[in-house]
Design a protein around this motif. Structure first.
Motif, PDB file in Angstrom:
ATOM      1  N   ALA A  92     -27.879  -0.943 -24.788  1.00 52.87           N
ATOM      2  CA  ALA A  92     -26.604  -0.404 -24.310  1.00 52.87           C
ATOM      3  C   ALA A  92     -25.571  -1.509 -24.146  1.00 52.87           C
ATOM      4  CB  ALA A  92     -26.814   0.328 -22.984  1.00 52.87           C
ATOM      5  N   LEU A  93     -25.979  -2.616 -23.547  1.00 51.49           N
ATOM      6  CA  LEU A  93     -25.049  -3.720 -23.340  1.00 51.49           C
ATOM      7  C   LEU A  93     -24.647  -4.353 -24.674  1.00 51.49           C
ATOM      8  CD1 LEU A  93     -23.576  -5.244 -21.144  1.00 51.49           C
ATOM      9  CD2 LEU A  93     -25.498  -6.836 -21.015  1.00 51.49           C
ATOM     10  N   GLY A  94     -25.571  -4.394 -25.627  1.00 55.78           N
ATOM     11  CA  GLY A  94     -25.239  -4.914 -26.942  1.00 55.78           C
ATOM     12  C   GLY A  94     -24.162  -4.093 -27.628  1.00 55.78           C
ATOM     13  N   VAL A  95     -24.276  -2.756 -27.543  1.00 58.79           N
ATOM     14  CA  VAL A  95     -23.263  -1.887 -28.137  1.00 58.79           C
ATOM     15  C   VAL A  95     -21.937  -2.046 -27.399  1.00 58.79           C
ATOM     16  CG1 VAL A  95     -22.605   0.506 -28.594  1.00 58.79           C
ATOM     17  CG2 VAL A  95     -24.969  -0.234 -28.977  1.00 58.79           C
ATOM     18  N   PHE A  96     -22.000  -2.122 -26.074  1.00 64.16           N
ATOM     19  CA  PHE A  96     -20.795  -2.310 -25.256  1.00 64.16           C
ATOM     20  C   PHE A  96     -20.050  -3.570 -25.679  1.00 64.16           C
ATOM     21  CE2 PHE A  96     -18.621  -4.054 -21.558  1.00 64.16           C
ATOM     22  CZ  PHE A  96     -17.942  -2.965 -21.045  1.00 64.16           C
ATOM     23  N   ASP A  97     -20.788  -4.676 -25.800  1.00 69.25           N
ATOM     24  CA  ASP A  97     -20.176  -5.952 -26.183  1.00 69.25           C
ATOM     25  C   ASP A  97     -19.658  -5.912 -27.612  1.00 69.25           C
ATOM     26  OD1 ASP A  97     -20.664  -7.035 -23.694  1.00 69.25           O
ATOM     27  OD2 ASP A  97     -22.528  -8.045 -24.295  1.00 69.25           O
ATOM     28  N   ALA A  98     -20.373  -5.213 -28.497  1.00 71.29           N
ATOM     29  CA  ALA A  98     -19.944  -5.124 -29.892  1.00 71.29           C
ATOM     30  C   ALA A  98     -18.623  -4.369 -30.010  1.00 71.29           C
ATOM     31  CB  ALA A  98     -21.022  -4.444 -30.733  1.00 71.29           C
ATOM     32  N   VAL A  99     -18.484  -3.276 -29.264  1.00 66.84           N
ATOM     33  CA  VAL A  99     -17.242  -2.505 -29.305  1.00 66.84           C
ATOM     34  C   VAL A  99     -16.099  -3.301 -28.682  1.00 66.84           C
ATOM     35  CG1 VAL A  99     -16.101  -0.405 -28.496  1.00 66.84           C
ATOM     36  CG2 VAL A  99     -18.453  -0.294 -29.334  1.00 66.84           C
ATOM     37  N   ARG A 208     -18.815  -5.096 -17.215  1.00 68.25           N
ATOM     38  CA  ARG A 208     -20.185  -5.067 -17.732  1.00 68.25           C
ATOM     39  C   ARG A 208     -21.166  -4.654 -16.640  1.00 68.25           C
ATOM     40  NH1 ARG A 208     -22.500  -9.362 -19.594  1.00 68.25           N
ATOM     41  NH2 ARG A 208     -23.083  -8.924 -21.751  1.00 68.25           N
ATOM     42  N   GLU A 209     -20.982  -5.139 -15.430  1.00 67.37           N
ATOM     43  CA  GLU A 209     -21.869  -4.764 -14.333  1.00 67.37           C
ATOM     44  C   GLU A 209     -21.736  -3.278 -14.006  1.00 67.37           C
ATOM     45  OE1 GLU A 209     -21.159  -7.271 -11.005  1.00 67.37           O
ATOM     46  OE2 GLU A 209     -21.917  -9.087 -11.986  1.00 67.37           O
ATOM     47  N   GLU A 210     -20.502  -2.772 -14.005  1.00 68.41           N
ATOM     48  CA  GLU A 210     -20.293  -1.347 -13.747  1.00 68.41           C
ATOM     49  C   GLU A 210     -20.928  -0.509 -14.845  1.00 68.41           C
ATOM     50  OE1 GLU A 210     -18.982   0.267 -11.224  1.00 68.41           O
ATOM     51  OE2 GLU A 210     -18.493  -1.538 -10.092  1.00 68.41           O
ATOM     52  N   PHE A 211     -20.804  -0.968 -16.075  1.00 65.61           N
ATOM     53  CA  PHE A 211     -21.398  -0.251 -17.206  1.00 65.61           C
ATOM     54  C   PHE A 211     -22.913  -0.167 -17.050  1.00 65.61           C
ATOM     55  CE2 PHE A 211     -23.400  -0.664 -21.437  1.00 65.61           C
ATOM     56  CZ  PHE A 211     -23.023   0.558 -21.984  1.00 65.61           C
ATOM     57  N   ILE A 215     -25.725   2.962 -16.617  1.00 64.64           N
ATOM     58  CA  ILE A 215     -26.953   3.112 -17.397  1.00 64.64           C
ATOM     59  C   ILE A 215     -28.143   3.286 -16.471  1.00 64.64           C
ATOM     60  CG2 ILE A 215     -28.571   1.903 -18.933  1.00 64.64           C
ATOM     61  CD1 ILE A 215     -26.237   2.993 -20.446  1.00 64.64           C
ATOM     62  N   ASP A 216     -28.187   2.505 -15.402  1.00 65.62           N
ATOM     63  CA  ASP A 216     -29.294   2.604 -14.445  1.00 65.62           C
ATOM     64  C   ASP A 216     -29.321   3.966 -13.761  1.00 65.62           C
ATOM     65  OD1 ASP A 216     -30.303   0.098 -14.965  1.00 65.62           O
ATOM     66  OD2 ASP A 216     -29.141  -0.888 -13.383  1.00 65.62           O
TER      67      ASP A 216
END
Length: 234
Positions: A92-99, A208-211, A215-216
């Motif tokens: 999830a974080l990888g996709v977030f950072d990619a976008v 990123r932390e909120e994202f 997810i959690d």
């Protein structure tokens, strides 16, 4: 005395589909989707537009290939042999950072949700949901909830960043959020009681932390309702 037009620099690498896609990503990052034309791409690669069509049929195929290349890199960057929860968070974080790094990807996901790039993410999420122990009848719903959250938040974050750059290019993120937070604090206390109450949190939050916190929330709900033990993972 007339001067001769400068010829494009001769390319050092042979033209290939991979090189075209790589150059397309660079062009998309700097000029956006509107700036991606076969003429502009040919100039960047020091070739003619006709040569590109030997490798790529059109702009749609090129956008798909560029998105797929970025997504493939994201999927291979996660931890090896991680537990399902951690693997899902990393994906999830990888996709977030990619976008965030390539905002045009969000539009591609929305435009072609069932093509290869999206299916790569969908498949990887599905395998983690299966590993958590979610019953087969609930797996599609669980994966859809995760995928919609990931793409929705990542896309909105990228859109917010673009809006900030366009409207207030001389301010950094902290200044921008501070201004928004201050405006929230001045809202009508009866009509916007909650918004006023969280105004200070907006000023100091980390995207990123909120994202990941979101997810959690979803993963905990999945585990509580469908996990093999009926309890949330630690």
């Amino acid at each position: 005395m007339a001067t001769r037009a400068r010829r494009p620099e001769r390319r050092e690498e042979p033209l290939s589909r991979e090189r075209i896609v790589e150059a397309a990503i660079e062009l998309l990052d700097t000029a956006g989707e509107r700036g991606l034309t076969f003429r502009a791409l040919a100039e960047r690669l020091a070739t003619g537009p006709g040569a590109l069509y030997w490798h790529i049929a059109g702009k749609g195929e090129l956008l798909d290939a560029a998105t797929d290349a970025v997504v493939a890199g994201t999927l291979t960057a996660g931890p090896v042999d991680a537990a399902p929860r951690e693997a899902t968070r990393a994906l999830a974080l990888g996709v977030f950072d990619a976008v965030e790094a390539h905002p045009w990807i969000g539009a591609q996901f929305a435009r072609a949700p069932w093509r290869s790039p999206m299916l790569r993410v969908f498949e990887r999420l599905g395998r983690q949901v299966q590993a958590i122990g979610v019953p087969e009848a609930a797996q599609f719903t669980a994966v859809s909830a995760l995928l919609n959250y990931i793409l929705g938040v990542a896309g909105q974050n990228a859109a917010n960043a673009r809006a900030h750059q366009e409207r207030q290019p001389d301010t950094d993120r902290a200044q921008f959020l501070g201004a928004v937070s201050a405006s929230w604090a001045e809202l009508d206390p009866d009509a916007y009681a909650f918004t006023r109450n969280v105004a200070e949190q907006l000023r100091d939050h980390d995207d990123r932390e909120e994202f990941l916190a979101g997810i959690d929330f979803i993963l905990t709900g999945i585990a509580v309702r469908h996990g093999p033990t009926g309890t949330a993972p630690s």
